[in-house]
Motif scaffolding. Structure first.
Motif, PDB file in Angstrom:
ATOM      1  N   ASN A   1       0.814  -1.221   0.000  1.00 38.32           N
ATOM      2  CA  ASN A   1       0.000   0.000   0.000  1.00 38.32           C
ATOM      3  C   ASN A   1       0.848   1.273   0.000  1.00 38.32           C
ATOM      4  O   ASN A   1       0.315   2.368   0.132  1.00 38.32           O
TER       5      ASN A   1
ATOM      6  N   THR B   1      -0.152   8.446   2.134  1.00 39.88           N
ATOM      7  CA  THR B   1      -1.264   8.388   1.183  1.00 39.88           C
ATOM      8  C   THR B   1      -1.918   9.748   0.982  1.00 39.88           C
ATOM      9  O   THR B   1      -2.161  10.503   1.936  1.00 39.88           O
TER      10      THR B   1
ATOM     11  N   ILE C   1      -0.356   4.154  -7.050  1.00 39.40           N
ATOM     12  CA  ILE C   1      -0.640   4.671  -5.709  1.00 39.40           C
ATOM     13  C   ILE C   1      -0.031   6.059  -5.574  1.00 39.40           C
ATOM     14  O   ILE C   1       1.156   6.253  -5.871  1.00 39.40           O
TER      15      ILE C   1
ATOM     16  N   LEU D   1       0.973   9.398  -3.316  1.00 36.90           N
ATOM     17  CA  LEU D   1       1.312   9.895  -1.985  1.00 36.90           C
ATOM     18  C   LEU D   1       1.557  11.399  -2.071  1.00 36.90           C
ATOM     19  O   LEU D   1       1.739  11.946  -3.164  1.00 36.90           O
TER      20      LEU D   1
END
Length: 214
Positions: free
Chosen positions: A106, A124, A181, A183
């Protein structure tokens, strides 16, 4: 009297001989001591740009540090930030290929460090969106993080959009999956070089070092 004269002369002769003897050899001076020079340790510099990492669990990760705000994956996020008046951030878009991995990824956290020892932490982007999202106050008004009061229509629309963006970025890469993903770091201005870039792919624990990618 003759005996005394001979004795005196003998003593005088001995004294004369001793004064004419070769001088004693001098002791050589000790050699100068040379101080041992300890080499100055060198610090590896990692230029800002593309990085890669094969995690301990086998996932392949690549990302650009920092990722431009014009990147397709952050275009909607940056537009939302501007609409809400949110503070600028630095983005990091990670491409995760977990097809050979043995654990979920993740991209829990990325920490970059510069030569001055300053830390730049990325987590995140969903957390950042929640900071940008307008709040609904106890006196029934929508308010931005900067304190600006919004009319109900604008505040409601931005709140709904923020919720959708938040949910969309609670993603990860399961075993066998590929995922993008995003960030963000609250430190919007980053240096051009780093001394270490550490990734925590799946949560707490020791970070794994990323290296520059060609």
């Amino acid at each position: 009297m003759k005996h005394l004269t001979i004795t005196v002369l003998s003593a005088a002769a001995a004294l004369a001989l001793s004064s004419c003897a070769a001088p004693a050899a001098s002791t050589p001076a000790p050699a100068p001591v040379t101080a041992e020079v300890t080499p100055t340790p060198t610090t590896t510099t990692l230029p800002a740009g593309k990085f890669k990492l094969t995690t301990i669990s086998g996932a392949e990760v690549t990302f650009t540090l920092p990722t431009p705000a014009t990147h397709p994956a952050v275009k909607d996020l940056e537009a939302y930030r501007k609409k809400t008046g949110g503070a600028p951030v630095a983005y990091l878009v990670a491409e995760v290929d977990n097809r050979k991995g043995t654990d979920r990824v993740n991209m829990y956290q990325v920490d970059a460090f510069d030569a001055e020892g300053i830390q730049y932490r990325f987590s995140t982007v969903a957390e950042t969106v929640s900071l940008w999202k307008p709040t609904y106050t106890s006196d029934y008004k929508y308010m931005t993080a900067a304190g600006k009061v919004l009319d109900d229509a604008t505040g409601s629309a931005l709140s709904s959009e923020g919720s959708d963006l938040y949910d969309a970025h609670l993603n990860d890469a399961e075993k066998g999956e590929k995922a993008t993903i995003v960030l963000a770091s609250s430190k919007a201005t980053l240096p051009s070089e780093f001394t270490r870039v550490s990734v925590q792919p799946s949560g707490g624990g020791e970070g794994e070092d990323a290296t520059p990618a060609p």
